[in-house]
Motif scaffolding. Structure first.
Motif, PDB file in Angstrom:
ATOM      1  N   ARG A  95      14.985   4.985 -13.524  1.00 54.55           N
ATOM      2  CA  ARG A  95      13.790   5.701 -12.999  1.00 54.55           C
ATOM      3  C   ARG A  95      12.653   4.700 -12.854  1.00 54.55           C
ATOM      4  NH1 ARG A  95      12.451  10.690 -16.801  1.00 54.55           N
ATOM      5  NH2 ARG A  95      12.253   8.938 -18.284  1.00 54.55           N
ATOM      6  N   ILE A  96      11.817   5.031 -11.778  1.00 56.67           N
ATOM      7  CA  ILE A  96      10.579   4.281 -11.602  1.00 56.67           C
ATOM      8  C   ILE A  96       9.437   5.233 -11.914  1.00 56.67           C
ATOM      9  CG2 ILE A  96       9.119   3.004  -9.997  1.00 56.67           C
ATOM     10  CD1 ILE A  96      11.611   2.272  -8.434  1.00 56.67           C
ATOM     11  N   LEU A  97       8.595   4.864 -12.865  1.00 55.40           N
ATOM     12  CA  LEU A  97       7.483   5.698 -13.306  1.00 55.40           C
ATOM     13  C   LEU A  97       6.174   5.012 -12.947  1.00 55.40           C
ATOM     14  CD1 LEU A  97       8.842   6.468 -16.921  1.00 55.40           C
ATOM     15  CD2 LEU A  97       9.219   7.800 -14.841  1.00 55.40           C
ATOM     16  N   ASN A  98       5.203   5.844 -12.521  1.00 53.34           N
ATOM     17  CA  ASN A  98       3.887   5.269 -12.243  1.00 53.34           C
ATOM     18  C   ASN A  98       3.150   5.053 -13.561  1.00 53.34           C
ATOM     19  OD1 ASN A  98       2.986   7.760 -13.048  1.00 53.34           O
ATOM     20  ND2 ASN A  98       2.579   8.494 -10.986  1.00 53.34           N
ATOM     21  N   THR A  99       1.941   4.592 -13.461  1.00 55.90           N
ATOM     22  CA  THR A  99       1.176   4.235 -14.657  1.00 55.90           C
ATOM     23  C   THR A  99       0.830   5.449 -15.499  1.00 55.90           C
ATOM     24  OG1 THR A  99      -0.841   4.320 -13.332  1.00 55.90           O
ATOM     25  CG2 THR A  99       0.203   2.164 -13.625  1.00 55.90           C
ATOM     26  N   THR A 100       0.908   6.673 -14.923  1.00 62.11           N
ATOM     27  CA  THR A 100       0.611   7.887 -15.689  1.00 62.11           C
ATOM     28  C   THR A 100       1.863   8.519 -16.265  1.00 62.11           C
ATOM     29  OG1 THR A 100       0.748   9.245 -13.688  1.00 62.11           O
ATOM     30  CG2 THR A 100      -1.416   8.342 -14.290  1.00 62.11           C
ATOM     31  N   GLY A 101       3.049   7.921 -15.975  1.00 63.31           N
ATOM     32  CA  GLY A 101       4.301   8.434 -16.496  1.00 63.31           C
ATOM     33  C   GLY A 101       5.036   9.369 -15.574  1.00 63.31           C
ATOM     34  N   TYR A 152       4.955  -5.445 -11.005  1.00 59.97           N
ATOM     35  CA  TYR A 152       3.627  -5.999 -10.758  1.00 59.97           C
ATOM     36  C   TYR A 152       3.377  -6.144  -9.251  1.00 59.97           C
ATOM     37  CZ  TYR A 152       3.481  -7.175 -15.717  1.00 59.97           C
ATOM     38  OH  TYR A 152       3.487  -7.114 -17.067  1.00 59.97           O
ATOM     39  N   ASP A 153       2.103  -5.978  -8.906  1.00 62.07           N
ATOM     40  CA  ASP A 153       1.642  -6.221  -7.542  1.00 62.07           C
ATOM     41  C   ASP A 153       0.395  -7.080  -7.646  1.00 62.07           C
ATOM     42  OD1 ASP A 153       1.059  -6.293  -4.880  1.00 62.07           O
ATOM     43  OD2 ASP A 153       0.248  -4.235  -4.808  1.00 62.07           O
ATOM     44  N   ALA A 154       0.508  -8.327  -7.176  1.00 67.36           N
ATOM     45  CA  ALA A 154      -0.609  -9.275  -7.258  1.00 67.36           C
ATOM     46  C   ALA A 154      -1.082  -9.448  -8.683  1.00 67.36           C
ATOM     47  CB  ALA A 154      -1.760  -8.831  -6.356  1.00 67.36           C
ATOM     48  N   GLY A 155      -0.139  -9.475  -9.609  1.00 67.77           N
ATOM     49  CA  GLY A 155      -0.465  -9.710 -11.010  1.00 67.77           C
ATOM     50  C   GLY A 155      -0.901  -8.483 -11.757  1.00 67.77           C
ATOM     51  N   THR A 156      -0.907  -7.319 -11.108  1.00 65.51           N
ATOM     52  CA  THR A 156      -1.335  -6.081 -11.761  1.00 65.51           C
ATOM     53  C   THR A 156      -0.148  -5.158 -11.884  1.00 65.51           C
ATOM     54  OG1 THR A 156      -3.547  -6.296 -10.816  1.00 65.51           O
ATOM     55  CG2 THR A 156      -2.921  -4.127 -11.647  1.00 65.51           C
ATOM     56  N   SER A 157       0.035  -4.570 -13.077  1.00 66.90           N
ATOM     57  CA  SER A 157       1.137  -3.639 -13.306  1.00 66.90           C
ATOM     58  C   SER A 157       0.851  -2.359 -12.542  1.00 66.90           C
ATOM     59  CB  SER A 157       1.279  -3.340 -14.800  1.00 66.90           C
ATOM     60  OG  SER A 157       2.284  -2.388 -15.018  1.00 66.90           O
ATOM     61  N   VAL A 158       1.788  -2.013 -11.648  1.00 63.53           N
ATOM     62  CA  VAL A 158       1.605  -0.825 -10.831  1.00 63.53           C
ATOM     63  C   VAL A 158       2.618   0.263 -11.140  1.00 63.53           C
ATOM     64  CG1 VAL A 158       0.554  -2.129  -8.942  1.00 63.53           C
ATOM     65  CG2 VAL A 158       3.039  -1.867  -9.017  1.00 63.53           C
ATOM     66  N   ALA A 159       3.690  -0.095 -11.850  1.00 61.77           N
ATOM     67  CA  ALA A 159       4.705   0.904 -12.198  1.00 61.77           C
ATOM     68  C   ALA A 159       5.572   0.355 -13.317  1.00 61.77           C
ATOM     69  CB  ALA A 159       5.554   1.268 -10.982  1.00 61.77           C
ATOM     70  N   ASN A 160       6.516   1.193 -13.754  1.00 62.67           N
ATOM     71  CA  ASN A 160       7.417   0.809 -14.846  1.00 62.67           C
ATOM     72  C   ASN A 160       8.822   1.253 -14.491  1.00 62.67           C
ATOM     73  OD1 ASN A 160       8.813   1.761 -17.612  1.00 62.67           O
ATOM     74  ND2 ASN A 160       7.510  -0.025 -17.980  1.00 62.67           N
ATOM     75  N   LYS A 188       0.807  -1.213   0.000  1.00 69.98           N
ATOM     76  CA  LYS A 188       0.000   0.000   0.000  1.00 69.98           C
ATOM     77  C   LYS A 188       0.840   1.263   0.000  1.00 69.98           C
ATOM     78  CE  LYS A 188      -3.909  -2.240   0.290  1.00 69.98           C
ATOM     79  NZ  LYS A 188      -4.897  -2.203  -0.799  1.00 69.98           N
ATOM     80  N   LEU A 189       1.964   1.222   0.711  1.00 70.29           N
ATOM     81  CA  LEU A 189       2.711   2.468   0.912  1.00 70.29           C
ATOM     82  C   LEU A 189       4.092   2.475   0.251  1.00 70.29           C
ATOM     83  CD1 LEU A 189       1.850   2.956   4.718  1.00 70.29           C
ATOM     84  CD2 LEU A 189       0.755   4.042   2.739  1.00 70.29           C
ATOM     85  N   TRP A 190       4.406   1.509  -0.591  1.00 70.82           N
ATOM     86  CA  TRP A 190       5.773   1.439  -1.164  1.00 70.82           C
ATOM     87  C   TRP A 190       6.094   2.671  -1.991  1.00 70.82           C
ATOM     88  CZ3 TRP A 190       6.702   1.603  -6.379  1.00 70.82           C
ATOM     89  CH2 TRP A 190       5.627   1.389  -7.244  1.00 70.82           C
ATOM     90  N   ARG A 191       5.046   3.336  -2.590  1.00 71.11           N
ATOM     91  CA  ARG A 191       5.289   4.512  -3.414  1.00 71.11           C
ATOM     92  C   ARG A 191       5.872   5.672  -2.589  1.00 71.11           C
ATOM     93  NH1 ARG A 191       0.470   2.375  -5.118  1.00 71.11           N
ATOM     94  NH2 ARG A 191       0.290   1.879  -7.364  1.00 71.11           N
TER      95      ARG A 191
END
Length: 467
Positions: free
Chosen positions: A89-95, A117-125, A63-66
């Motif tokens: 760099r780590i980018l969120n889903t909005t760039g 991925y978090d629980a099979g869902t892409s959360v960042a890049n 929940k709070l890793w960001r």
């Protein structure tokens, strides 16, 4: 120096430019492609390592890793083993940038990214980038070196082939002069023929397209008569017989035969081969003297030197042939053995030259009283033998013997003197008095001695009780 033809010069120039251009372009291009692929492989490896580390933080605090920017930045600060600066760099889903390692890489950049991925869902890049400027600088250096090498090779490929080809042409010209001189001075006649085919592809004729002086000498030195002539008409039927099927043989095969040149008594050994498709070469060696020598040797082996009659060897050959024919056709023949009476007295009183001349005259007179199918041979000394074929009863052989005996009634003119000579003849019949040549000759000889004992100048048939 032999000048090269313009098409050959253009070919050499085009080849040199092509090879040089290929080296100048291919070397830096290949270097860039291989190096760029290696760079992408390194970026992919670095991205996978960083994603594995970030994924563990995400799993610990989904929940709070960001909000753990300090921890993420510290993780991204880790340098690669090769020490090359790279931006992470780590980018969120909005760039938007969540965290980075604060490294600035000069453009242009080569980048590689992987999803987190978090629980099979892409959360960042996660994005890993390196500058391509070192690669481009090295590529330019390789291009500069390859251009220099290409320019050097251009001059090599431009000048070296010309020198090699020029030397080869000079050597070829010298060899051509050498072989042309050999061709024109060789003792054997040489002719080159072109094959002429009809519409069906069959060999129609041969035409002489080149000949050396020795070949022209076969025709009184008239080279114009030879070149352009029909080979079959020029060299005769024997040449046509052996050469008519020559086009069916493989290139490089050869044949040999002998021919008599039309209109002459000259014989040539002919060696035929095909130097190229559609061409035939012939080598003519004069064998006239050799052939005459062989014929003379053969004549001496089968004919008497004094009288030119068949000798003992040829007589037995003809007699054996006559016996074989008689067995096959159930026909008769007679062997007559003739001996001159008192010939030794002529040799002793007039000399051997007179005796030899008498033998010659006797042989010529005897020949006039037999058929062409019969054989007269000299066995040696004053002995003559006959093979008379096709005899029937004894009367036929007796008729021949009587004609031969009567032929001696006229005197012989020897060295200005008339000589009266008689003969004694013995007759053996086949198959009554013998089935082989040796027996027939022996029995005819015995009959001849019986004729001499009976008073000479006569003929007698062989009878067994007298032997």
């Amino acid at each position: 120096m032999i000048p090269l033809t313009p098409p050959l010069q253009r070919l050499i120039l085009t080849t040199a430019w092509s090879i040089s251009l290929l080296i100048a372009v291919a070397a830096p291009g290949a270097y860039f492609l291989v190096s760029h692929q290696n760079l992408r492989t390194v970026l992919e490896s670095q991205a996978e390592l960083a994603v594995d580390a970030v994924s563990r933080i995400v799993a610990e605090n989904p929940k709070l890793w960001r909000f753990e920017e300090a921890r993420l930045s510290e993780l991204l600060q880790r340098r690669a083993q090769d020490g090359v600066p790279e931006r992470k760099r780590i980018l969120n889903t909005t760039g938007d940038v969540i965290a980075g390692n604060n490294v600035t890489a000069p453009s242009p950049l080569a980048s590689y990214s992987l999803d987190i991925y978090d629980a099979g869902t892409s959360v960042a890049n996660l994005e890993v980038s390196r500058s391509m400027r070192p690669l481009l600088n090295m590529t330019l250096l390789v291009a500069a070196c390859s251009s220099i090498i290409a320019l050097l090779l251009f001059f090599i490929f431009r000048t070296l082939p010309i020198r090699i080809i020029t030397k080869a042409l000079q050597a070829l010209e010298e060899n051509e002069k050498k072989y042309r001189l050999l061709y024109e001075t060789m003792k054997e006649g040489v002719a080159l023929h072109r094959m002429d085919f009809d519409e069906k592809g069959e060999l129609h004729s041969l035409t002489v397209i080149d000949a050396n002086p020795s070949c022209a000498a076969m025709f009184d030195g008239n080279l114009d008569r030879v070149i352009g002539s029909n080979s079959y008409e020029l060299f005769g039927d024997t040449f046509r017989e052996f050469l008519s099927e020559r086009h069916t043989q493989e290139q490089g095969d050869s044949i040999m035969f002998e021919l008599c040149l039309p209109g002459t008594d000259d014989y040539y050994s002919v060696h035929v081969f095909s130097p190229d498709r559609g061409l035939i070469a012939t080598l003519f060696e004069d064998v006239t003297e050799r052939r005459k020598s062989e014929q003379q040797i053969q004549h001496m082996a089968f004919f008497d030197r004094l009288t030119e009659l068949p000798n003992r060897t040829l007589f037995f050959d003809r007699l054996n042939q006559a016996i074989a024919n008689g067995n096959r056709e159930c026909s008769n023949l007679a062997v007559l053995f003739l001996d001159l009476d008192r010939f030794k007295n002529i040799n002793d009183t007039l000399g051997h030259d007179a005796g030899d001349q008498l033998l010659i005259e006797v042989s010529q007179r005897l020949l006039r009283h037999i058929r062409n199918t019969d054989t007269l041979a000299r066995m040696g000394g004053d002995e003559f033998v006959f093979v008379i074929t096709g005899t029937g009863e004894q009367l036929n052989a007796a008729h021949v013997a009587r004609k031969l005996t009567d032929s001696f009634q006229a005197p012989f003119l020897i060295k200005g003197r008339e000589l009266h000579v008689t003969s004694s003849i013995g007759i053996a019949l086949f198959p009554e008095n013998g089935s082989n040549a040796e027996t027939l000759l022996k029995n005819a000889d015995q009959a001849m001695y019986h004729a001499k004992k009976s008073g000479r100048n006569a003929f007698k048939f062989y009878t067994p009780h007298r032997s």
